[in-house]
Structures are given as structure tokens and as C-alpha cells.
Design a protein around this motif. Structure first.
Motif, mmCIF file in Angstrom:
data_model
loop_
_atom_site.group_PDB
_atom_site.id
_atom_site.type_symbol
_atom_site.label_atom_id
_atom_site.label_comp_id
_atom_site.label_asym_id
_atom_site.label_seq_id
_atom_site.Cartn_x
_atom_site.Cartn_y
_atom_site.Cartn_z
ATOM 1 N N LYS A 20 -9.148 -30.696 -18.662
ATOM 2 C CA LYS A 20 -8.189 -30.175 -19.398
ATOM 3 C C LYS A 20 -8.577 -29.609 -20.719
ATOM 4 O O LYS A 20 -9.698 -30.326 -21.495
ATOM 5 C CB LYS A 20 -7.011 -30.951 -19.448
ATOM 6 N N LEU A 21 -8.241 -28.650 -21.259
ATOM 7 C CA LEU A 21 -8.615 -27.986 -22.649
ATOM 8 C C LEU A 21 -7.379 -28.015 -23.559
ATOM 9 O O LEU A 21 -7.605 -27.997 -24.648
ATOM 10 C CB LEU A 21 -9.007 -26.590 -22.570
ATOM 11 N N GLY A 22 -6.015 -28.506 -23.213
ATOM 12 C CA GLY A 22 -4.927 -28.538 -24.072
ATOM 13 C C GLY A 22 -4.249 -27.124 -24.106
ATOM 14 O O GLY A 22 -4.612 -26.083 -23.500
ATOM 15 N N ASP A 23 -2.971 -27.239 -24.629
ATOM 16 C CA ASP A 23 -2.019 -26.071 -24.782
ATOM 17 C C ASP A 23 -1.835 -25.436 -23.019
ATOM 18 O O ASP A 23 -1.556 -24.339 -22.875
ATOM 19 C CB ASP A 23 -2.595 -25.020 -25.311
ATOM 20 N N GLY A 24 -1.853 -26.448 -22.181
ATOM 21 C CA GLY A 24 -1.463 -26.116 -20.650
ATOM 22 C C GLY A 24 -2.860 -25.421 -20.038
ATOM 23 O O GLY A 24 -2.618 -24.843 -18.989
ATOM 24 N N GLN A 25 -3.779 -25.480 -20.625
ATOM 25 C CA GLN A 25 -5.212 -24.909 -20.012
ATOM 26 C C GLN A 25 -6.013 -25.726 -19.523
ATOM 27 O O GLN A 25 -6.124 -26.866 -19.958
ATOM 28 C CB GLN A 25 -5.719 -23.985 -21.041
ATOM 29 N N ARG A 26 -6.818 -25.526 -18.307
ATOM 30 C CA ARG A 26 -7.824 -26.383 -17.928
ATOM 31 C C ARG A 26 -8.875 -25.435 -17.290
ATOM 32 O O ARG A 26 -8.660 -24.082 -16.827
ATOM 33 C CB ARG A 26 -7.215 -27.265 -16.812
ATOM 34 N N ILE A 27 -10.117 -25.802 -17.069
ATOM 35 C CA ILE A 27 -10.990 -25.085 -16.340
ATOM 36 C C ILE A 27 -11.539 -26.063 -15.125
ATOM 37 O O ILE A 27 -11.441 -27.342 -15.258
ATOM 38 C CB ILE A 27 -12.475 -24.884 -17.260
ATOM 39 N N GLU A 28 -11.848 -25.492 -13.920
ATOM 40 C CA GLU A 28 -12.245 -25.889 -12.639
ATOM 41 C C GLU A 28 -13.535 -25.270 -12.272
ATOM 42 O O GLU A 28 -13.920 -24.084 -12.554
ATOM 43 C CB GLU A 28 -11.122 -25.461 -11.667
ATOM 44 N N MET A 29 -14.231 -26.075 -11.695
ATOM 45 C CA MET A 29 -15.570 -25.695 -11.163
ATOM 46 C C MET A 29 -15.480 -25.819 -9.563
ATOM 47 O O MET A 29 -14.913 -26.674 -8.893
ATOM 48 C CB MET A 29 -16.849 -26.640 -11.527
ATOM 49 N N ARG A 30 -15.919 -24.748 -8.910
ATOM 50 C CA ARG A 30 -15.823 -24.511 -7.433
ATOM 51 C C ARG A 30 -17.136 -23.819 -6.900
ATOM 52 O O ARG A 30 -17.850 -23.017 -7.451
ATOM 53 C CB ARG A 30 -14.689 -23.655 -7.010
ATOM 54 N N ILE A 31 -17.598 -24.535 -5.706
ATOM 55 C CA ILE A 31 -18.621 -24.049 -5.257
ATOM 56 C C ILE A 31 -18.582 -23.479 -3.876
ATOM 57 O O ILE A 31 -18.010 -24.273 -3.046
ATOM 58 C CB ILE A 31 -19.844 -25.102 -5.206
ATOM 59 N N SER A 32 -18.583 -22.239 -3.416
ATOM 60 C CA SER A 32 -18.288 -21.659 -2.069
ATOM 61 C C SER A 32 -19.397 -22.304 -1.020
ATOM 62 O O SER A 32 -20.661 -22.539 -1.598
ATOM 63 C CB SER A 32 -18.145 -20.345 -1.937
ATOM 64 N N PRO A 33 -19.096 -21.951 0.164
ATOM 65 C CA PRO A 33 -20.062 -22.439 1.132
ATOM 66 C C PRO A 33 -21.298 -21.514 1.102
ATOM 67 O O PRO A 33 -22.456 -21.758 1.603
ATOM 68 C CB PRO A 33 -19.451 -22.114 2.461
ATOM 69 N N GLU A 34 -21.249 -20.317 0.459
ATOM 70 C CA GLU A 34 -22.407 -19.346 0.266
ATOM 71 C C GLU A 34 -23.185 -19.636 -1.102
ATOM 72 O O GLU A 34 -23.627 -18.867 -1.653
ATOM 73 C CB GLU A 34 -21.777 -17.758 0.308
ATOM 74 N N ARG A 35 -22.610 -20.845 -1.869
ATOM 75 C CA ARG A 35 -23.315 -21.178 -2.730
ATOM 76 C C ARG A 35 -22.964 -20.419 -4.096
ATOM 77 O O ARG A 35 -23.703 -20.344 -4.910
ATOM 78 C CB ARG A 35 -24.879 -21.195 -2.706
ATOM 79 N N HIS A 37 -10.685 -20.536 -15.018
ATOM 80 C CA HIS A 37 -9.903 -20.746 -16.290
ATOM 81 C C HIS A 37 -8.226 -20.774 -15.478
ATOM 82 O O HIS A 37 -7.800 -19.790 -15.165
ATOM 83 C CB HIS A 37 -9.978 -19.852 -17.210
ATOM 84 N N VAL A 38 -7.706 -21.650 -15.951
ATOM 85 C CA VAL A 38 -6.147 -21.783 -15.323
ATOM 86 C C VAL A 38 -5.388 -22.095 -16.871
ATOM 87 O O VAL A 38 -5.615 -22.915 -17.571
ATOM 88 C CB VAL A 38 -5.823 -23.103 -14.640
ATOM 89 N N SER A 39 -4.535 -21.035 -16.891
ATOM 90 C CA SER A 39 -3.773 -20.816 -18.333
ATOM 91 C C SER A 39 -2.291 -20.565 -18.143
ATOM 92 O O SER A 39 -2.055 -19.913 -17.018
ATOM 93 C CB SER A 39 -4.402 -20.071 -19.269
ATOM 94 N N PRO A 40 -1.401 -20.886 -19.124
ATOM 95 C CA PRO A 40 -0.075 -20.379 -18.855
ATOM 96 C C PRO A 40 -0.050 -18.638 -18.567
ATOM 97 O O PRO A 40 -0.810 -18.173 -18.951
ATOM 98 C CB PRO A 40 0.439 -20.731 -20.340
ATOM 99 N N ALA A 41 1.088 -18.340 -17.742
ATOM 100 C CA ALA A 41 1.085 -16.884 -17.359
ATOM 101 C C ALA A 41 1.099 -15.924 -18.398
ATOM 102 O O ALA A 41 1.477 -16.136 -19.608
ATOM 103 C CB ALA A 41 2.347 -16.745 -16.603
ATOM 104 N N ALA A 75 7.404 -17.431 -14.149
ATOM 105 C CA ALA A 75 6.122 -17.238 -14.807
ATOM 106 C C ALA A 75 5.647 -18.792 -14.990
ATOM 107 O O ALA A 75 4.576 -19.016 -15.007
ATOM 108 C CB ALA A 75 6.107 -16.427 -16.080
ATOM 109 N N SER A 76 6.751 -19.714 -15.315
ATOM 110 C CA SER A 76 6.574 -21.141 -15.887
ATOM 111 C C SER A 76 5.707 -21.856 -14.585
ATOM 112 O O SER A 76 5.063 -22.661 -14.762
ATOM 113 C CB SER A 76 7.481 -21.632 -16.434
ATOM 114 N N ASP A 77 6.123 -21.406 -13.390
ATOM 115 C CA ASP A 77 5.615 -21.952 -12.175
ATOM 116 C C ASP A 77 4.328 -21.240 -11.590
ATOM 117 O O ASP A 77 3.725 -21.809 -10.666
ATOM 118 C CB ASP A 77 6.662 -22.019 -10.937
#
Length: 227
Positions: free
Chosen positions: A148-163, A169-173, A180-182
Motif C-alpha cells: 500500500k502506498l497511501g491515498d487509496g493507491q497500491r502496487i502489485e507484482m505479478r509474474i505470468s507463466p511466460e515469465r 499500479h492501482v489507484s483511484p479512478a 468510478a468509486s468501485d
């Protein structure tokens, strides 16, 4: 900020500059063997929308890309930069190869304003491409670390099967609308090599290490990036 020009001569500039940049790298790479490649996330969907088979892969030579996809090309002091904006994705090619792809997903987008509107036009309209968010787990891999980064923001790490490594980055709309809020906005930065991903996204390597530790602790498949 880059000064952007419409890509009316995109192919000529792109091919000439990229060929020079890639020449030395290609010669050195041939001695070690070809680098692994992987489709940029959601490339198949983009091609289907366009009705063609012009697919871009990470680690592809930039000269293989069709100029028809170029929307804007950065030009700095009369010279082409190392980014280009395509239909709905931006690519980064510092050494002649496409090493990074960035795409944004918003529930709403600014509505086009008609020249002679009789009735008021809404400020925004739904963006059908936002439905791709539902397929993140399939295209990008499941979230293996987040912060979580604050102000409704967060970051995620994802790794696909193809590496393919993706920092999300997930942030408010970004654009407001009835729901928009959802429906947050997403910025997805993808690469095959951590050195390029962390160059643009310094937090990526820290989250990647968390993914490695989680995989080791659970006895799951070892998490490793492309060489």
C-alpha cells in the motif's frame, strides 16, 4: 517531458534510428544466442480489435514493428527518443529492442466532443477495454506481492507463466463516472528483465524478492526472471 509529433514519418525515423542502435547489440547477441521473447500482455486482444496479426513481443527488434500502429513518437532536439505510443500501449526501446510495455486501464474515458452538438455530451463514457482487468490473473499471473502506498493507491507484482514481470499500479479512478468509486484505474508496466522494469519502477525489485521468498516458503515453483 518529450515533445511529441504525429507519426507521419514514423516508419522511416523508427527504422533508421533503431537499426543503428540495434546493430551492435544484435551482433553481440548472436554470439550468445537469441534472447527469450514473450507477447506484450493483451497483444492478441489488440490484434483482434484491429483485425490484423501485427503482434509485438518483448525483446523484439523495433524495426519489426509496423508503423501503422504508431500514434505518437517522441522527438527531442530533432532526434527520435526511445519511447513510442501505439494504439493503447507505450513501448520503451533504449537499445533497439522493445524491453518495456506500459498500458493503462480506466473504467471511463473522456468523451469525444461533437462539433455541433444538439444535446449535452457527458464528460466521460465507459471504456470497453476496462473489461481486460478481469483477465489480469490469466494474462499477467496472480498477485505474488503487494504494497500500500497511501491515498487509496497500491502496487502489485505479478509474474505470468511466460515469465513476464508486471508491476501494477492501482489507484483511484482517473476519470469520474457513475461507478468510478468501485472501479479503480490500473497502470501495468511489463518487462522480461528486472533491470529494465526496475529502471522505470524502482519498487519492482523489492516486490519481486518478496515473490521469491513466498514461493520458497510455500515450496512452490521457483520464481526467476529471464536472463
Amino acid at each position: 517531458m518529450f515533445g511529441f509529433r504525429k507519426a507521419t514519418v514514423a516508419l522511416a525515423i523508427l527504422a533508421a534510428a533503431a537499426s543503428l542502435a540495434a546493430a551492435g547489440a544484435a551482433q553481440a547477441q548472436s554470439k550468445k544466442g537469441a534472447k527469450p521473447t514473450a507477447l506484450i500482455p493483451f497483444e492478441a486482444e489488440r490484434a483482434k480489435e484491429r483485425g490484423d496479426r501485427n503482434l509485438i513481443r518483448l525483446n523484439d527488434d523495433i524495426t519489426r514493428m509496423s508503423s501503422a500502429r504508431v500514434v505518437e513518437l517522441p522527438v527531442v532536439d530533432g532526434r527520435m527518443g526511445d519511447h513510442a505510443r501505439l494504439d493503447d500501449v507505450e513501448i520503451f526501446f533504449p537499445f533497439g529492442s522493445i524491453v518495456l510495455a506500459t498500458a493503462e486501464f480506466h473504467k471511463y474515458r473522456p468523451a469525444l466532443v461533437a462539433s455541433a452538438a444538439v444535446t449535452p455530451i457527458p464528460d466521460v463514457s465507459p471504456d470497453p477495454r476496462y473489461d481486460r482487468v478481469k483477465h489480469f490473473d490469466h494474462q499477467l499471473g496472480k498477485v505474488c506481492a503487494s504494497e500500500k502506498l497511501g491515498d487509496g493507491q497500491r502496487i502489485e507484482m505479478r509474474i505470468s507463466p511466460e515469465r513476464v514481470l508486471s508491476l501494477v499500479h492501482v489507484s483511484p479512478a482517473k476519470f469520474q463516472g457513475p461507478t468510478a468509486s468501485d472501479n479503480p484505474s490500473y497502470k501495468v508496466v511489463s518487462a522480461l528483465e528486472m533491470r529494465f522494469l526496475s529502471f522505470k519502477e524502482p519498487e519492482a525489485e523489492r516486490l519481486y524478492r518478496q515473490c521469491q521468498r513466498s514461493a520458497a516458503a510455500s515450496g512452490g515453483t521457483k520464481v526467476s526472471q529471464a536472463d
